[in-house]
Design a protein around this motif. Sequence first.
Motif, PDB file in Angstrom:
ATOM      1  N   GLU A  22      26.834  45.129  45.271  1.00  0.00           N
ATOM      2  CA  GLU A  22      28.078  45.890  45.394  1.00  0.00           C
ATOM      3  C   GLU A  22      29.283  44.971  45.395  1.00  0.00           C
ATOM      4  N   ALA A  23      29.190  43.854  46.098  1.00  0.00           N
ATOM      5  CA  ALA A  23      30.306  42.902  46.155  1.00  0.00           C
ATOM      6  C   ALA A  23      30.581  42.308  44.774  1.00  0.00           C
ATOM      7  N   ALA A  24      29.528  42.000  44.032  1.00  0.00           N
ATOM      8  CA  ALA A  24      29.709  41.456  42.689  1.00  0.00           C
ATOM      9  C   ALA A  24      30.380  42.467  41.765  1.00  0.00           C
ATOM     10  N   ILE A  25      29.994  43.730  41.874  1.00  0.00           N
ATOM     11  CA  ILE A  25      30.599  44.780  41.063  1.00  0.00           C
ATOM     12  C   ILE A  25      32.073  44.951  41.447  1.00  0.00           C
ATOM     13  N   ALA A  26      32.360  44.908  42.738  1.00  0.00           N
ATOM     14  CA  ALA A  26      33.738  45.045  43.208  1.00  0.00           C
ATOM     15  C   ALA A  26      34.603  43.912  42.671  1.00  0.00           C
ATOM     16  N   ARG A  27      34.062  42.680  42.625  1.00  0.00           N
ATOM     17  CA  ARG A  27      34.815  41.545  42.087  1.00  0.00           C
ATOM     18  C   ARG A  27      35.106  41.743  40.601  1.00  0.00           C
TER      19      ARG A  27
END
Length: 122
Positions: free
Chosen positions: A114-119
């Motif tokens: 999720e964090a990678a997608i948000a970035r």
Amino acid sequence: MSVVTPLMQRFGLRHPILQACPTPTRPRSSRRASQETRLTRAFSGRPARGIVNRFMTAIEPPGETSAALPFPLQNALTRPLRGAAGKAGRAEFLSLWAGQGLRLARRQPAAETEAAIARLKA
């Protein structure tokens, strides 16, 4: 007697035992086996890319003619086997569909994904 019963017996599967087994959270598979995919008609009768397992190899040995029936016959024939295998956590008898990019996949916590997608979206 089900049409698929002889096929299940050939692979050592029996309905009463499988129905009593608890459903696992995920099928068993080795890291090496989980990375090999190929096109098959073994499960449904239609070509699809799946993770190579025991059933796929038995129905369509590499370099040999497929023993699979055309869709929808093969799909109907294998449905009870796939259902019983899913209940028993027997990945070697499940249709494990995956694309060519399977080797690029990696295990990581959902929060990291999720964090990678948000970035990427930022």
